[in-house]
Motif scaffolding. Structure first.
Motif, PDB file in Angstrom:
ATOM      1  N   GLN A 237     -19.971 -48.089  27.108  1.00  0.00           N
ATOM      2  CA  GLN A 237     -19.434 -47.287  26.229  1.00  0.00           C
ATOM      3  C   GLN A 237     -20.512 -46.203  25.904  1.00  0.00           C
ATOM      4  O   GLN A 237     -19.865 -45.010  25.667  1.00  0.00           O
ATOM      5  N   THR A 238     -21.764 -46.361  25.970  1.00  0.00           N
ATOM      6  CA  THR A 238     -22.643 -45.462  25.441  1.00  0.00           C
ATOM      7  C   THR A 238     -23.010 -44.577  26.358  1.00  0.00           C
ATOM      8  O   THR A 238     -22.752 -42.994  26.245  1.00  0.00           O
ATOM      9  N   VAL A 239     -22.841 -44.984  27.780  1.00  0.00           N
ATOM     10  CA  VAL A 239     -22.873 -43.914  28.990  1.00  0.00           C
ATOM     11  C   VAL A 239     -21.691 -43.031  28.981  1.00  0.00           C
ATOM     12  O   VAL A 239     -21.712 -41.841  28.929  1.00  0.00           O
ATOM     13  N   ALA A 240     -20.478 -43.607  28.746  1.00  0.00           N
ATOM     14  CA  ALA A 240     -19.337 -42.817  28.901  1.00  0.00           C
ATOM     15  C   ALA A 240     -19.221 -41.641  27.768  1.00  0.00           C
ATOM     16  O   ALA A 240     -18.557 -40.601  27.913  1.00  0.00           O
ATOM     17  N   ALA A 241     -19.739 -42.151  26.631  1.00  0.00           N
ATOM     18  CA  ALA A 241     -19.862 -40.903  25.417  1.00  0.00           C
ATOM     19  C   ALA A 241     -20.683 -39.963  25.635  1.00  0.00           C
ATOM     20  O   ALA A 241     -20.270 -38.968  25.132  1.00  0.00           O
ATOM     21  N   HIS A 242     -21.612 -39.982  26.647  1.00  0.00           N
ATOM     22  CA  HIS A 242     -22.544 -39.075  26.770  1.00  0.00           C
ATOM     23  C   HIS A 242     -22.550 -38.328  28.134  1.00  0.00           C
ATOM     24  O   HIS A 242     -23.349 -37.663  28.625  1.00  0.00           O
ATOM     25  N   ALA A 243     -21.759 -38.819  29.138  1.00  0.00           N
ATOM     26  CA  ALA A 243     -21.602 -38.449  30.571  1.00  0.00           C
ATOM     27  C   ALA A 243     -20.787 -37.212  30.634  1.00  0.00           C
ATOM     28  O   ALA A 243     -19.721 -36.714  29.622  1.00  0.00           O
ATOM     29  N   GLY A 244     -21.110 -36.558  31.821  1.00  0.00           N
ATOM     30  CA  GLY A 244     -20.394 -35.477  32.212  1.00  0.00           C
ATOM     31  C   GLY A 244     -21.115 -34.125  32.468  1.00  0.00           C
ATOM     32  O   GLY A 244     -22.037 -33.950  31.774  1.00  0.00           O
ATOM     33  N   ALA A 245     -20.516 -33.306  33.015  1.00  0.00           N
ATOM     34  CA  ALA A 245     -21.169 -31.630  33.090  1.00  0.00           C
ATOM     35  C   ALA A 245     -20.040 -30.878  33.316  1.00  0.00           C
ATOM     36  O   ALA A 245     -19.108 -31.161  33.920  1.00  0.00           O
ATOM     37  N   ASP A 246     -20.401 -29.798  32.657  1.00  0.00           N
ATOM     38  CA  ASP A 246     -19.494 -28.637  32.735  1.00  0.00           C
ATOM     39  C   ASP A 246     -19.733 -27.597  33.812  1.00  0.00           C
ATOM     40  O   ASP A 246     -20.505 -26.516  33.538  1.00  0.00           O
ATOM     41  N   LEU A 247     -19.162 -27.492  34.859  1.00  0.00           N
ATOM     42  CA  LEU A 247     -19.452 -26.488  35.946  1.00  0.00           C
ATOM     43  C   LEU A 247     -18.949 -25.083  35.409  1.00  0.00           C
ATOM     44  O   LEU A 247     -19.641 -24.156  35.758  1.00  0.00           O
ATOM     45  N   LEU A 248     -17.795 -25.048  34.684  1.00  0.00           N
ATOM     46  CA  LEU A 248     -17.398 -23.588  34.118  1.00  0.00           C
ATOM     47  C   LEU A 248     -18.296 -22.843  33.285  1.00  0.00           C
ATOM     48  O   LEU A 248     -18.379 -21.836  33.417  1.00  0.00           O
ATOM     49  N   HIS A 249     -18.995 -23.638  32.221  1.00  0.00           N
ATOM     50  CA  HIS A 249     -19.782 -23.071  31.442  1.00  0.00           C
ATOM     51  C   HIS A 249     -21.220 -23.375  31.392  1.00  0.00           C
ATOM     52  O   HIS A 249     -21.971 -22.762  30.835  1.00  0.00           O
ATOM     53  N   ARG A 250     -21.754 -24.428  32.373  1.00  0.00           N
ATOM     54  CA  ARG A 250     -23.008 -24.820  32.503  1.00  0.00           C
ATOM     55  C   ARG A 250     -23.276 -24.966  33.923  1.00  0.00           C
ATOM     56  O   ARG A 250     -24.202 -25.764  34.462  1.00  0.00           O
ATOM     57  N   LEU A 251     -23.118 -23.984  34.536  1.00  0.00           N
ATOM     58  CA  LEU A 251     -23.266 -23.840  36.093  1.00  0.00           C
ATOM     59  C   LEU A 251     -24.775 -24.109  36.679  1.00  0.00           C
ATOM     60  O   LEU A 251     -24.887 -24.888  37.355  1.00  0.00           O
ATOM     61  N   PRO A 252     -25.712 -23.288  35.996  1.00  0.00           N
ATOM     62  CA  PRO A 252     -27.125 -23.465  36.250  1.00  0.00           C
ATOM     63  C   PRO A 252     -27.638 -24.772  36.088  1.00  0.00           C
ATOM     64  O   PRO A 252     -28.413 -25.456  36.653  1.00  0.00           O
ATOM     65  N   GLN A 253     -27.130 -25.397  35.009  1.00  0.00           N
ATOM     66  CA  GLN A 253     -27.816 -26.816  34.545  1.00  0.00           C
ATOM     67  C   GLN A 253     -27.111 -27.811  35.559  1.00  0.00           C
ATOM     68  O   GLN A 253     -27.932 -28.716  35.988  1.00  0.00           O
ATOM     69  N   VAL A 254     -25.883 -27.763  35.971  1.00  0.00           N
ATOM     70  CA  VAL A 254     -25.261 -28.580  37.197  1.00  0.00           C
ATOM     71  C   VAL A 254     -26.177 -28.392  38.469  1.00  0.00           C
ATOM     72  O   VAL A 254     -26.278 -29.230  39.052  1.00  0.00           O
ATOM     73  N   ALA A 255     -26.266 -26.965  38.774  1.00  0.00           N
ATOM     74  CA  ALA A 255     -27.103 -26.824  40.129  1.00  0.00           C
ATOM     75  C   ALA A 255     -28.362 -27.504  39.977  1.00  0.00           C
ATOM     76  O   ALA A 255     -28.719 -28.118  41.089  1.00  0.00           O
ATOM     77  N   ARG A 256     -29.078 -27.308  38.903  1.00  0.00           N
ATOM     78  CA  ARG A 256     -30.513 -27.937  38.775  1.00  0.00           C
ATOM     79  C   ARG A 256     -30.273 -29.463  38.709  1.00  0.00           C
ATOM     80  O   ARG A 256     -31.025 -30.057  39.705  1.00  0.00           O
ATOM     81  N   TRP A 257     -29.241 -30.082  38.270  1.00  0.00           N
ATOM     82  CA  TRP A 257     -29.135 -31.543  38.578  1.00  0.00           C
ATOM     83  C   TRP A 257     -29.087 -32.046  39.774  1.00  0.00           C
ATOM     84  O   TRP A 257     -29.352 -32.699  40.547  1.00  0.00           O
TER      85      TRP A 257
END
Length: 487
Positions: A237-257
């Motif tokens: 439940q804790t993981v689901a509440a904080h999971a995810g990444a936003d390709l549209l608005h956080r593209l460099p952050q997702v790329a680095r991950w």
């Protein structure tokens, strides 16, 4: 009123116009190979309705040669990357190419890894109409689909090869990245069932991640997912509440991950959004793809193509359709007369090889067509550069996004009257996962012409081999589907 941020359309005279972008990109893609077609696209005044012909022309112009098809793909991609823009959180706008060179303002994403508690399967089975087909039953179903014109023979052969090599299902040597992990069409469940590693990317919406975590727990694989910086991993439940990444608005952050993921990356593009956002997220994924390819030499690509597009098809598909057309009689001719020739056109001119199957559906609109064509262009260019590419035409499928459109839902309900089989999502995504395995294990080299790569192992549901051009039967399918629903 504040404008959009993240990957956005270019502003032209103060407006971010999807129509202007679509016209310009198609014209740029055609210019070197078909300058007349480019001028026609540039001067089109009714893009919303007339885009169908211009997207067909992109395929027809590419049939001149393999080089022509690759040129169209390269120039179309270059146009999108040059024209699309990025607006940061502070409202500053810059080019898409600068997205990864700007200073990173967001902290790195964390990672949670969930290991499933279920068994690992090493036999390929296919859910189909309430049953689960395996072995000889599955081979008979594949043969029946080929006989009925639902899939290309190469599709049945590829799946048969996977059946013959069950050890191929062990994908622990790959990292299957599923962009759009919550989508109905994607290999996530199959790869987890086979004990593989899935790297999942989707929006930070807890309901998506709760569902994905439940899926991961049921099977024997491992699910790796992005977490908000500093988030705890105490329980699902804790993981689901904080999971995810936003390709549209956080593209460099997702790329680095993703760049930090160990092992060979198989970058699977299964993203979808409604309307103009579909183009924005498709461009974001393509920018991510190119960035990762520049930084790593181990990136394979995976795409699912929509069957409701324009494709060049083998001569045998044309002959199959012609045999069916020859068997139709008085009823067809009567409908043709009553409709003033608008209904039930033959699917292809006699004897063409390759044929051009035009299954574009007006209701899906030019933004959907551009987003899907962008994926085809990337597959063509990547394959030409020697990358491993899994590109497969998926069958018509009863996904939620399709069924939300009343006309498409009715057309799908009536499609069987014309020899078209519409698949359930579980059947489609499992079949497509088997073809992904085949592509990864065989590493098929590029064919002589990109259209042949696109046609390989296609599971088009029958659209390529029915007697009638799909749009000329669409209205009747809708009426028959509505009638069936009322009944």
């Amino acid at each position: 009123m504040e404008g959009p941020t993240g990957v956005v359309f270019p502003a032209i005279e103060g407006r971010r116009s999807t129509t202007a972008l679509g016209r310009a990109v198609v014209a740029d893609a055609l210019r070197a190979v078909d300058p007349v077609g480019a001028r026609s696209a540039e001067h089109e005044t009714d893009w919303r309705h007339a885009y169908l012909g211009h997207f067909r022309r992109l395929v027809e112009a590419g049939l001149l040669s393999g080089d022509a098809a690759v040129t169209i793909a390269r120039d179309g991609l270059a146009s999108l990357h040059t024209r699309m823009r990025v607006v940061d959180d502070g409202g500053h706008e810059h080019g898409l190419e600068e997205a990864f060179s700007a200073p990173e303002t967001h902290p790195p994403l964390g990672t949670a890894t969930v290991r499933g508690d279920g068994p690992v399967e090493r036999e390929f089975t296919l859910p189909y109409r309430g049953d689960r087909l395996r072995g000889d039953d599955l081979r008979r179903r594949l043969d029946a689909w080929v006989t009925d014109g639902v899939v290309e023979p190469s599709c049945a052969e590829a799946v048969g090869t996977v059946l013959d090599n069950p050890d191929w299902l062990d994908l622990r040597d790959q990292r299957i990245v599923v962009l759009g992990a919550g989508a109905e069409m994607g290999p996530l469940t199959s790869v987890l069932r086979w004990g593989g590693d899935v790297v999942a990317v989707d929006l930070p919406r807890p309901e998506i991640w709760r569902r994905l975590l439940r899926t991961a727990r049921r099977h024997g694989g491992r699910l790796h997912l992005p977490l908000a910086p500093g988030a705890a991993t105490d329980d699902d439940q804790t993981v689901a509440a904080h999971a995810g990444a936003d390709l549209l608005h956080r593209l460099p952050q997702v790329a680095r991950w993703l760049d930090g993921v160990d092992g060979r990356l198989v970058l699977g593009n299964y993203v979808y959004a409604d309307g103009a956002t579909n183009v924005r997220v498709a461009v974001a994924v393509d920018a991510l793809t190119r960035h990762l390819q520049e930084r790593r030499d181990d990136v394979a690509l995976a795409f699912l193509a929509t069957p409701t597009d324009v494709f060049a098809v083998p001569g045998e598909a044309v002959r199959h359709a012609e045999r069916g057309y020859a068997c139709r009689g008085v009823g067809r001719r009567a409908l043709r007369v009553l409709s003033a020739g608008r209904l039930l056109h033959r699917n292809y001119p006699p004897g063409v090889d390759p044929g051009v199957n035009d299954s574009l559906v007006p209701q899906q609109g030019p933004n959907y067509a551009l987003a899907k064509r962008l994926q085809r262009w990337r597959a063509t260019v990547a394959r030409e550069c020697g990358a491993t590419v899994s590109f497969t035409v998926a069958p018509p499928t009863r996904t939620r996004s399709v069924l939300r459109n009343r006309a498409l839902a009715a057309a799908y309900a009536g499609a069987h009257r014309f020899g078209i089989e519409v698949f359930d999502p579980a059947t489609s995504n499992t079949l497509m996962a088997a073809l992904l395995v085949h592509h990864l294990r065989t590493g098929r080299p590029a064919s002589a012409h990109p259209w042949q790569d696109e046609a390989y192992a296609a599971a088009h549901g029958g659209l390529w081999r029915v007697p009638y051009a799909p749009r000329s039967a669409l209205g009747l399918a809708v009426l028959l589907g509505l009638g069936g629903a009322r009944a």
